[in-house]
Design a protein around this motif. Structure first.
Motif, short mmCIF file in Angstrom:
data_model
loop_
_atom_site.label_atom_id
_atom_site.label_comp_id
_atom_site.label_asym_id
_atom_site.label_seq_id
_atom_site.Cartn_x
_atom_site.Cartn_y
_atom_site.Cartn_z
N ILE A 400 -53.25 -33.58 55.62
CA ILE A 400 -52.13 -33.62 54.68
C ILE A 400 -51.95 -32.23 54.08
N GLY A 401 -50.73 -31.72 54.07
CA GLY A 401 -50.50 -30.40 53.50
C GLY A 401 -49.07 -30.24 53.02
N TYR A 402 -48.88 -29.35 52.07
CA TYR A 402 -47.53 -29.04 51.60
C TYR A 402 -47.27 -27.55 51.73
N SER A 403 -46.01 -27.19 51.90
CA SER A 403 -45.59 -25.80 52.04
C SER A 403 -46.39 -25.11 53.15
N LEU A 404 -47.02 -23.97 52.85
CA LEU A 404 -47.78 -23.26 53.88
C LEU A 404 -48.96 -24.07 54.39
N GLY A 405 -49.45 -24.99 53.58
CA GLY A 405 -50.51 -25.89 54.04
C GLY A 405 -50.00 -26.79 55.16
N ALA A 406 -48.75 -27.24 55.06
CA ALA A 406 -48.14 -28.02 56.13
C ALA A 406 -47.92 -27.15 57.37
N ARG A 407 -47.62 -25.89 57.14
CA ARG A 407 -47.46 -24.95 58.27
C ARG A 407 -48.79 -24.79 59.00
#
Length: 574
Positions: A400-407
């Motif tokens: 699970i990640g958001y922003s650059l974490g999702a990248r």
């Protein structure tokens, strides 16, 4: 009976499970197996999963004494238009042994998956998704799967398998060999390693560590089987050897990555150190240097009893965070000066041209953003190496990640899709506000790697993401964090977050609401705190738990856990 069989039998005896092959009628056994075959046909249509489906059905048919029906089950699992699962559910409900509920089927299926995992050393993520899928068809709480897995872990933690004389002799021989190799390799690393590091300027140091692990690791793991109890039993059989990801070290560095570490994310519950499923979360940027910057957005997450956060490239993420704060404060003043509609800068999304004041300050954020984008892609490839080498153990992992974490997750999965033996590792992939292309062919490759949910959660009013990609070629296909991924592949789950967040800056503060909205398990306190906001459009499973939001039935939901139940209900009504 070998160690694996004795371990599996110990679990069944300790948990007082029923032998459904003997307790079910022939009709009940057929319905049980056919239900799983139908579920597999819904979950895994891609040919890359054919071998898994065949193995799964062979194990089920052998377990239920239905080997003569294997060909029939194969055809059912390959059917493009799945049969009505509720037919088999109704048949199972008539079974005497299931009069107290269908949870016995779920437990039996889970034990079958774990017993097979004990033999092959892997708890395949596709098995776990199948179990959750069947649980959903039965209209049961998905948490019972987590609870039963914990019972299995607790059962194994008290198991000390008795050894035969031959096993004792083999264990003693392996221990002697392990000790000999350990001393020999320590000496070799001291001499040869020093020379190698000197010649290569230190670049070979990670490879030396990798060599030691490859020699000593397997002997230590096999030596643990049948000689020790507790968590090491699970560790030796599923490949984690009692260790968590917090001890992970990069053996082969990708690109110029400077930081890549896993840290434990507390769940406020004491359930032991090793579990059958883990979750890794990845943040997008940092607001300050404190460790809480990594932890705080995820404080209510309860997706797994064993959760980790990835700490990576902190100095660059912190520099980006500071640039974003400064850019936001400046953009607000520009938006007011330009007399744009000021609804948390939504006017910037509607503007025909970017205000000159914002364009003049673009270098403040463009540079750190570009650096972090490049490094996050490298971190993603490093994460792929970590998962493919099973440093987390041979067990399902949710990302699970958001922003650059999702990248990071996007590039991790893309890298995995290009490697061999990449299936059955990742259970779910939840990408939130992803700064990457929404090219459907690239996302279709990702779905082959992920066993369960592939979520693209986006915000249409994310003016910052639109600004950052204003000049890039990605505009041709669009940015995943701004729009839905248009694909004929029904495995891709697009979820619009515009009703929850107004832009990129909101993701860390509203992550608990976002996770609820998507259907990820969070702490009960977060559910009570955010239920008004997060119930505008929620997955069916979460709505049922909260007994609210009955009028958003047309929202696209998880194919891996929900859709078959909905399809079956619709078929019943026709």
């Amino acid at each position: 009976m070998d160690t694996h069989d004795r371990t599996a039998q110990h679990i069944k005896d300790s948990l007082d499970t029923k032998n459904l092959a003997e307790c079910l009628t022939p009709t009940g056994r057929f319905s049980y197996c056919a239900l799983c075959a139908t579920s597999l046909s819904c979950l895994y249509k891609d040919h890359v999963h054919n071998e898994f489906k065949l193995d799964c059905l062979r194990i089920l048919c052998n377990h239920l004494k239905l080997m003569l029906q294997l060909r029939t089950m194969q055809e059912m699992a390959s059917c493009e238009l799945p049969l009505d699962a509720k037919v088999y559910v109704r048949s199972l409900k008539k079974e005497e042994v299931l009069k107290d509920g269908l949870m016995i089927i779920v437990q039996d299926l889970l034990l079958l998956a774990i017993s097979n995992g004990l033999k092959v050393g892997t708890y395949d993520a596709r098995w776990r998704v199948l179990i959750l899928y069947v649980t959903r068809i039965f209209d049961l709480d998905l948490n019972i799967v987590d609870n039963f897995e914990l019972q299995v872990v607790n059962c194994l933690s008290n198991f000390l398998p008795a050894q035969t004389e031959q096993e004792q002799a083999d264990a003693a021989r392996r221990n002697n060999i392990s000790k000999t190799k350990r001393f020999a390799m320590i000496g070799l690393a001291s001499v040869g390693g020093g020379i190698l590091i000197g010649l290569t300027g230190g670049l070979a140091a990670p490879l030396i560590g990798s060599g030691l692990a490859s020699v000593l690791g397997s002997s230590a793991i096999f030596g643990a089987i049948g000689t020790i109890g507790g968590s090491a039993v699970i560790g030796s059989l599923f490949g984690v050897a009692g260790a968590s990801l917090t001890g992970y070290k990069m053996h082969k560095r990708v690109g110029d990555i400077e930081e890549f570490q896993f840290h434990k994310l507390s769940t406020d519950t004491e359930t032991g150190d090793v579990h059958l499923h883990i979750t890794i979360v990845i943040s997008g940027w940092l607001s300050d240097e404190r460790e809480s910057s990594y932890i705080q957005p995820w404080e209510y997450l309860r997706d797994s009893p064993e959760q980790y956060y990835l700490r990576y490239e902190s100095s660059y993420l912190l520099e980006l965070g500071k640039a974003m704060d400064y850019f936001l404060s400046f953009a607000v003043s520009v938006a007011v000066q330009e007399s744009l509609k000021y609804t948390v800068l939504s006017g910037l999304m509607a503007a025909i041209a970017w205000p000159a004041g914002i364009l003049g300050l673009s270098s403040v954020i463009d540079n750190p953003w570009g650096v972090c984008c490049r490094r996050s892609a490298q971190v993603g490839k490093q994460l792929a190496d970590t998962l493919l080498t099973h440093s987390h153990g041979n067990r399902p992992v949710t990302l699970i990640g958001y922003s650059l974490g999702a990248r990071v997750i996007y590039y991790c999965l893309r890298e995995m899709s290009q490697r061999e033996k990449c299936h059955g590792i990742v259970q779910n992939a939840i990408l939130i506000g992803t700064p990457c292309t929404r090219n459907s062919s690239e996302w279709n490759k990702i779905t082959q790697v992920v066993a369960g949910r592939v979520v693209n959660a986006y915000c249409r009013s994310d003016w910052l993401l639109k600004f950052l990609y204003r000049t890039l070629s990605m505009q041709a296909n669009g940015v995943a964090g701004l729009e839905a991924v248009q694909s004929s592949n029904d495995r891709i789950e697009n979820i619009d977050l515009t009703s929850i967040v107004s832009g990129h800056f909101d993701y860390p503060q509203k992550l608990s609401e976002i996770l609820m909205f998507i259907g990820i398990n969070v702490d009960e306190s977060a559910k009570l705190k955010h239920q008004i906001i997060s119930t505008q459009s929620m997955p069916e499973g979460m709505c049922e738990k909260l007994n609210i939001n009955n009028h958003f039935d047309n929202m696209k939901k998880s194919k891996s856990e929900i859709d078959l139940a909905i399809m079956s209900k619709n078929n019943e009504g026709q």
